[in-house]
Each structure stands twice: as structure tokens, then as C-alpha cells.
Design a protein around this motif. Structure first.
Motif, PDB file in Angstrom:
ATOM      1  N   GLY A  53       0.787  -1.125   0.091  1.00  0.00           N
ATOM      2  CA  GLY A  53       0.068   0.162   0.259  1.00  0.00           C
ATOM      3  C   GLY A  53       0.790   1.163  -0.014  1.00  0.00           C
ATOM      4  O   GLY A  53       2.113   1.340  -0.431  1.00  0.00           O
ATOM      5  N   ASP A  58       3.168   7.495   1.354  1.00  0.00           N
ATOM      6  CA  ASP A  58       4.723   7.339   0.829  1.00  0.00           C
ATOM      7  C   ASP A  58       5.208   8.742   1.285  1.00  0.00           C
ATOM      8  O   ASP A  58       6.322   8.985   0.569  1.00  0.00           O
ATOM      9  N   CYS A  89       5.588  -5.498  -0.572  1.00  0.00           N
ATOM     10  CA  CYS A  89       5.901  -4.265  -1.205  1.00  0.00           C
ATOM     11  C   CYS A  89       5.878  -3.240  -0.060  1.00  0.00           C
ATOM     12  O   CYS A  89       6.991  -3.173   0.415  1.00  0.00           O
ATOM     13  N   ALA A 143       3.583  -4.002  -8.451  1.00  0.00           N
ATOM     14  CA  ALA A 143       2.971  -2.707  -8.492  1.00  0.00           C
ATOM     15  C   ALA A 143       3.580  -1.643  -7.422  1.00  0.00           C
ATOM     16  O   ALA A 143       2.958  -1.719  -6.337  1.00  0.00           O
ATOM     17  N   GLY A 145       6.237   1.927  -7.170  1.00  0.00           N
ATOM     18  CA  GLY A 145       6.843   3.272  -7.728  1.00  0.00           C
ATOM     19  C   GLY A 145       8.224   3.287  -7.123  1.00  0.00           C
ATOM     20  O   GLY A 145       9.401   3.735  -7.702  1.00  0.00           O
ATOM     21  N   GLU A 146       8.648   2.510  -6.172  1.00  0.00           N
ATOM     22  CA  GLU A 146       9.891   2.587  -5.563  1.00  0.00           C
ATOM     23  C   GLU A 146      10.110   0.983  -4.859  1.00  0.00           C
ATOM     24  O   GLU A 146      10.055   0.778  -3.725  1.00  0.00           O
TER      25      GLU A 146
HETATM   26  N1  LIG Z   1       1.772  -1.669  -3.782  1.00  0.00           N
HETATM   27  C1  LIG Z   1       2.447  -1.245  -2.806  1.00  0.00           C
HETATM   28  O1  LIG Z   1       2.929  -1.788  -1.747  1.00  0.00           O
HETATM   29  C2  LIG Z   1       3.247   0.136  -3.241  1.00  0.00           C
HETATM   30  C3  LIG Z   1       4.374   0.453  -2.632  1.00  0.00           C
HETATM   31  C4  LIG Z   1       4.855   1.975  -2.464  1.00  0.00           C
HETATM   32  N2  LIG Z   1       4.018   2.682  -2.081  1.00  0.00           N
HETATM   33  C5  LIG Z   1       5.452   2.405  -3.903  1.00  0.00           C
HETATM   34  O2  LIG Z   1       4.648   2.669  -4.594  1.00  0.00           O
HETATM   35  O3  LIG Z   1       6.416   1.980  -4.121  1.00  0.00           O
END
Ligand SMILES: NC(=O)CC[C@H](N)C(=O)O
Length: 230
Positions: A53, A58, A89, A143, A145-146
């Protein structure tokens, strides 16, 4: 054994995880809130999961605020007693920020959020999470971004030396090639564990691949390995 799934403000994969474990894998699941601290009903046979999430939006860095949640103090104590903890994640990001796992997750090399199926090679039969994950590569969604795993060379060498690399990104045939790496992670690392092999972190989402309705049950192999090797 039973599972506890922690919800932080901004978690959005908590219910995917709860559903996968409860309905696809038939496991007992307790839903935990980040502001609570009492996990005294959990024994070292059990497992706490930090799901994916966008905890605290973030802000600062992914996971950097969530790691101060009251629940994290209990999770750290639980891990230090030998209880198993899995971060997926955002959960992996929180575990790194909390110091339970080495390294950090940086912004993807292409600066884009990436959401697609990737292939994973299991690198390690010495942990309960991966012991039974052998043979063909698994197809699991990412899924994030980091998600670019980063650590200094000495830490990376030590992860390989002590058999702490769980999964690496690969192509559909199991070859570790740059083109199969979705985020630029160093040495194609997708998941690691601590030296004691009871704290696990991975960027891909096995809970999104446990149901025939989703046409992919490769993620079940990971959870089944954990359950079978309790
Ligand atoms: N799906 C997630 O857990 C996304 C992890 C985090 N927020 C990212 O975008 O890297």
C-alpha cells in the motif's frame, strides 16, 4: 498456525492479503490495526504480515513513517523472539526502514510506477518461505513506484554469502537478464530475508496470484511453502 495482517493508514493490499490467506489458502487470519500493540496471542509458530500500500501517503520515503507505528514495536519484539514476519511491497519497505532487513527500496530506475506480471526465480531452499518453491519460475504481479532494491556492495555480497536472497527477477525461462528486471534492483533482487531466516521482504505480490478466478495461482506456492515448513 495463524496469520496476523497489519493495516496502516494508506494500506491498500491488506484485504487482498486477508482474502488470499483466508479463502484461497484456508488459513486463520487476525486483522491487526497499526495503533494497537497487543499481539500476545501470537506464538512463534504464527506469522505477522505487513501488506502492500501507500502507508502515510509514502511521505518522506515509503515506509519511513509507518515504522514508528505502535504495532511495529510489537512486530520487532515478535521477530526478535523468532516469530516469522513477511513484508510485501510497502511491507518490505517498512521492514527495511525499521531495520529488520538490510538495504532500502529506491524509486524505480525509469521513474515510473510499474504494474505488471513479472517472473521470479527462487534462489533459496533454506527458508520456510521458499523451501518448496523449486523448478519453474513463478509469474507474480508487481505494483510499485519505489521497488529498486539498493544496498552497498558489502551488504549485497553478504546477502548472497549467507543465502539471504529469496527471489530474483528473471525471464520466463529463469534467466537473470536486465530486461526482466522491472525497477533496476541491484543484482535483480526481488526479495530477501534476515540472517536468522524469520523476517522476509519481497516487492512482488503473491497475494494477487492465489486464485483461479485471477487465472494465476503461482503465489499459492509461496504461502504453501511457509505453511508446510512451519
Ligand atoms: N503496492 C505497494 O505496496 C506500493 C508500495 C509503494 N507505495 C510504492 O509505490 O513503491
Amino acid at each position: 498456525m495463524k496469520f496476523g495482517v497489519v493495516t496502516f493508514p494508506g494500506s491498500n493490499c491488506d484485504h487482498d492479503m486477508i482474502d488470499a490467506l483466508r479463502y484461497d489458502l484456508g488459513q486463520e487470519v487476525i486483522e491487526l490495526w497499526h495503533k494497537d500493540k497487543d499481539i500476545s496471542t501470537f506464538t512463534t509458530q504464527d506469522c505477522i504480515i505487513l501488506p502492500g500500500g501507500f502507508s502515510y501517503g509514502d511521505y518522506l520515503r515509503c515506509g519511513a513513517i509507518a515504522r514508528f507505528s505502535p504495532m511495529m514495536q510489537s512486530v520487532i519484539e515478535f521477530a526478535n523472539k523468532g516469530g516469522r514476519v513477511i513484508g510485501v511491497c510497502n511491507g518490505f519497505q517498512i521492514l527495511c526502514e525499521a531495520g529488520l532487513l538490510p538495504g532500502v527500496l529506491l524509486r524505480n530506475e525509469n521513474q515510473q510506477f510499474v504494474c505488471k506480471n513479472i517472473f521470479l526465480k527462487s534462489e533459496n531452499t533454506a527458508t520456510s518461505l521458499t523451501k518448496d518453491v523449486t523448478g519453474r519460475p513463478l509469474m507474480i504481479p508487481v505494483a510499485h513506484g519505489e521497488g529498486r532494491y539498493y544496498a552497498d556492495d558489502a551488504t549485497l555480497d553478504s546477502l548472497f554469502k549467507y543465502n539471504q536472497v529469496l527471489f530474483r527477477y528473471c525471464d520466463e525461462f529463469g534467466n537473470i537478464v536486465d530486461a526482466a528486471n522491472p525497477n533496476g534492483a541491484l543484482r535483480s533482487i526481488a526479495g530477501i530475508c534476515n540472517k536468522e531466516r524469520n523476517v522476509f521482504g519481497m516487492m512482488p505480490h503473491p497475494e494477487r496470484a492465489t486464485s483461479a478466478a485471477l487465472n494465476n495461482r503461482d503465489g499459492q506456492l509461496i504461502f504453501q511453502s511457509l505453511i508446510a515448513n512451519n
